[in-house]
Design an enzyme around this catalytic site. Structure first.
Site, PDB file in Angstrom:
ATOM      1  N   HIS A   1      77.556   4.173 -36.924  1.00 19.53           N
ATOM      2  CA  HIS A   1      77.641   5.628 -36.813  1.00 19.53           C
ATOM      3  C   HIS A   1      77.644   6.004 -35.337  1.00 19.53           C
ATOM      4  O   HIS A   1      76.606   6.223 -34.733  1.00 19.53           O
ATOM      5  CB  HIS A   1      76.428   6.243 -37.523  1.00 19.53           C
ATOM      6  CG  HIS A   1      76.470   7.739 -37.597  1.00 19.53           C
ATOM      7  ND1 HIS A   1      77.580   8.443 -37.979  1.00 19.53           N
ATOM      8  CD2 HIS A   1      75.513   8.672 -37.352  1.00 19.53           C
ATOM      9  CE1 HIS A   1      77.311   9.734 -37.967  1.00 19.53           C
ATOM     10  NE2 HIS A   1      76.069   9.899 -37.580  1.00 19.53           N
TER      11      HIS A   1
ATOM     12  N   ALA B   1      60.505  17.863 -41.312  1.00 15.92           N
ATOM     13  CA  ALA B   1      60.776  19.213 -41.838  1.00 15.92           C
ATOM     14  C   ALA B   1      61.594  20.018 -40.846  1.00 15.92           C
ATOM     15  O   ALA B   1      61.489  21.236 -40.773  1.00 15.92           O
ATOM     16  CB  ALA B   1      59.458  19.932 -42.145  1.00 15.92           C
TER      17      ALA B   1
HETATM   18  N1  APR Z   1      56.468  12.019 -38.692  1.00 17.74           N
HETATM   19  C1  APR Z   1      57.013  13.051 -39.361  1.00 17.74           C
HETATM   20  N2  APR Z   1      57.835  13.944 -38.791  1.00 17.74           N
HETATM   21  C2  APR Z   1      58.095  13.812 -37.486  1.00 17.74           C
HETATM   22  C3  APR Z   1      57.563  12.748 -36.719  1.00 17.74           C
HETATM   23  C4  APR Z   1      56.715  11.815 -37.381  1.00 17.74           C
HETATM   24  N3  APR Z   1      56.177  10.784 -36.747  1.00 17.74           N
HETATM   25  N4  APR Z   1      58.022  12.872 -35.450  1.00 17.74           N
HETATM   26  C5  APR Z   1      58.804  13.964 -35.426  1.00 17.74           C
HETATM   27  N5  APR Z   1      58.873  14.537 -36.660  1.00 17.74           N
HETATM   28  C6  APR Z   1      59.560  15.747 -37.070  1.00 17.74           C
HETATM   29  C7  APR Z   1      59.516  16.871 -36.035  1.00 17.74           C
HETATM   30  O1  APR Z   1      58.229  17.484 -36.025  1.00 17.74           O
HETATM   31  C8  APR Z   1      60.633  17.781 -36.522  1.00 17.74           C
HETATM   32  O2  APR Z   1      60.140  18.769 -37.414  1.00 17.74           O
HETATM   33  O3  APR Z   1      60.949  15.533 -37.254  1.00 17.74           O
HETATM   34  C9  APR Z   1      61.574  16.816 -37.260  1.00 17.74           C
HETATM   35  C10 APR Z   1      62.937  16.696 -36.617  1.00 17.74           C
HETATM   36  O4  APR Z   1      63.568  17.924 -36.747  1.00 17.74           O
HETATM   37  P1  APR Z   1      64.653  18.479 -35.710  1.00 17.74           P
HETATM   38  O5  APR Z   1      64.113  18.374 -34.330  1.00 17.74           O
HETATM   39  O6  APR Z   1      65.113  19.807 -36.212  1.00 17.74           O
HETATM   40  O7  APR Z   1      65.851  17.413 -35.818  1.00 17.74           O
HETATM   41  P2  APR Z   1      67.005  17.349 -36.940  1.00 17.74           P
HETATM   42  O8  APR Z   1      68.167  18.163 -36.511  1.00 17.74           O
HETATM   43  O9  APR Z   1      66.410  17.603 -38.264  1.00 17.74           O
HETATM   44  O10 APR Z   1      67.433  15.808 -36.810  1.00 17.74           O
HETATM   45  C11 APR Z   1      66.550  14.782 -37.205  1.00 17.74           C
HETATM   46  O11 APR Z   1      68.333  13.364 -37.925  1.00 17.74           O
HETATM   47  O12 APR Z   1      70.625  13.622 -37.695  1.00 17.74           O
HETATM   48  C12 APR Z   1      69.474  13.000 -37.182  1.00 17.74           C
HETATM   49  O13 APR Z   1      69.960  12.671 -34.833  1.00 17.74           O
HETATM   50  C13 APR Z   1      69.209  13.409 -35.756  1.00 17.74           C
HETATM   51  O14 APR Z   1      67.501  11.779 -35.310  1.00 17.74           O
HETATM   52  C14 APR Z   1      67.741  13.138 -35.641  1.00 17.74           C
HETATM   53  C15 APR Z   1      67.215  13.426 -37.051  1.00 17.74           C
END
Ligand code: APR
Length: 312
Positions: free
Chosen positions: A176, A10
């Site tokens: 990518h 999220a």
């Molecule tokens: N299960 C569910 N959610 C998780 C878990 C897990 N085991 N571990 C981490 N998360 C959640 C985090 O709590 C956070 O809310 O994943 C979310 C990641 O969000 P952001 O830090 O905002 O990262 P974001 O910019 O959304 O990117 C996510 O997509 O483009 C790729 O490189 C980027 O690997 C990254 C991913």
């Protein structure tokens, strides 16, 4: 319209994606799963409450468990950590592999028939982790990268030529990352080859900017990576699947001998429909393009090997 689409993560990509899926009416329910307590619940409720204003009936549900995700027909994995300035996508390998493995385990149990689109980086390797963990067939596990990379290339071409982005078609293959292979020979403006507008030096400049497109944004944001264009790219793929459009879009697909490459994920043009990847389309490549694609495949393979070493 599907009954249920689940978005895991999220964060920036996940929340931007979830609200777009709801607005587009692509499922009756959009479930957002994250490990942070309260965050998916709060964000999802806020999204749901925008329905009366934006005119959608999709129920958006936030949760910390996979129970609500049960039997989703489509799952998008965005869980993981994003890059910080100076990091390559490969620098996320160990951390995101652990996260994606645990997510894929949840998806395997709760949504055994789902099509899974992976967004977490390093993308091609995270697709591999998801496929290994879920044991789903290759047509149901693939990654979003090519649509984003082509969108970036199209943006830069349109900006340079002062024409509509809508009239630019192009193809970006490969992994990518820095080894991606933008194909000049398949790039045109309403059917007119790009080479009739720009000389090779200028084209090379746009290609280089495309290769570094993600890093350019990380450089500005400092604390995270891109999310508007990535989530828009996922929406296009989801739409192609939900509406069984049979669109030809570049996806990170499991290679089984196409282009003479196997046992790795790689960006290639795919036909997307209700069956997920229904076909990998093989296009003719010049010797240089083929060599660049092989090099890119080798890079992904070596990162998969590095991951296996880490697990020992
Ligand atoms: N299960 C569910 N959610 C998780 C878990 C897990 N085991 N571990 C981490 N998360 C959640 C985090 O709590 C956070 O809310 O994943 C979310 C990641 O969000 P952001 O830090 O905002 O990262 P974001 O910019 O959304 O990117 C996510 O997509 O483009 C790729 O490189 C980027 O690997 C990254 C991913």
């Amino acid at each position: 319209m599907l009954e249920k689409i689940t978005v895991v993560g999220a964060g920036h990509v996940g929340e931007t994606l979830a609200i777009q899926l709801a607005k587009e009416g692509l499922a009756r329910q959009v479930v957002v799963v994250d490990i942070l307590e309260g965050i998916p619940q709060g964000k999802a409720l806020d999204m749901f409450e925008s329905g009366p204003v934006d005119g959608f009936d999709t129920q958006v549900i936030g949760t910390n468990s996979y129970a609500e995700a049960k039997d989703s027909e489509l799952v998008v994995i965005t869980a993981g950590v994003p890059r910080k300035p100076g990091m390559s996508r490969d620098d996320l390998l160990a951390t995101n592999a652990d996260i994606v493995r645990s997510v894929a385990e949840g998806v395997r149990k709760a949504c055994p028939k789902a099509i899974v689109i992976v967004v977490s980086n390093p993308l091609d390797v995270m697709c591999y982790v998801t496929k290994e963990t879920t044991k789903f067939p290759a047509n149901r596990v693939f990654g979003m990268a090519g649509v984003l990379d082509t969108a970036r290339f199209r943006t830069f071409i349109a900006e340079r030529l002062k024409v509509s982005v809508e009239d630019i078609q192009t193809l970006v293959l490969g992994g990518h990352g820095d080894t991606m292979v933008p194909l000049t020979s398949y790039t045109c403006i309403s059917g007119i080859p790009l080479t009739q507008f720009l000389d090779q030096q200028e084209i090379d400049g746009l290609i280089e900017r495309t290769r570094k497109g993600g890093a350019e944004i990380v450089g500005y944001l400092k604390t995270g990576s891109a999310y508007y264009a990535p989530s828009a790219a996922v929406v296009q793929m989801v739409k192609a699947i939900v509406q069984d459009k049979k669109r030809i879009l570049p996806c990170a697909a499991w290679m089984e001998g196409q282009y003479g490459i196997k046992d790795t994920y790689l960006g290639v043009p795919c036909k997307l429909g209700r069956g997920g990847i229904e076909q990998i389309v093989e296009v003719q490549l010049t010797d240089d393009e083929r060599a660049a694609l092989n090099k890119s495949a080798e890079h992904v393979r070596s990162t998969i090997a590095a991951l296996k070493e880490l697990k020992r």
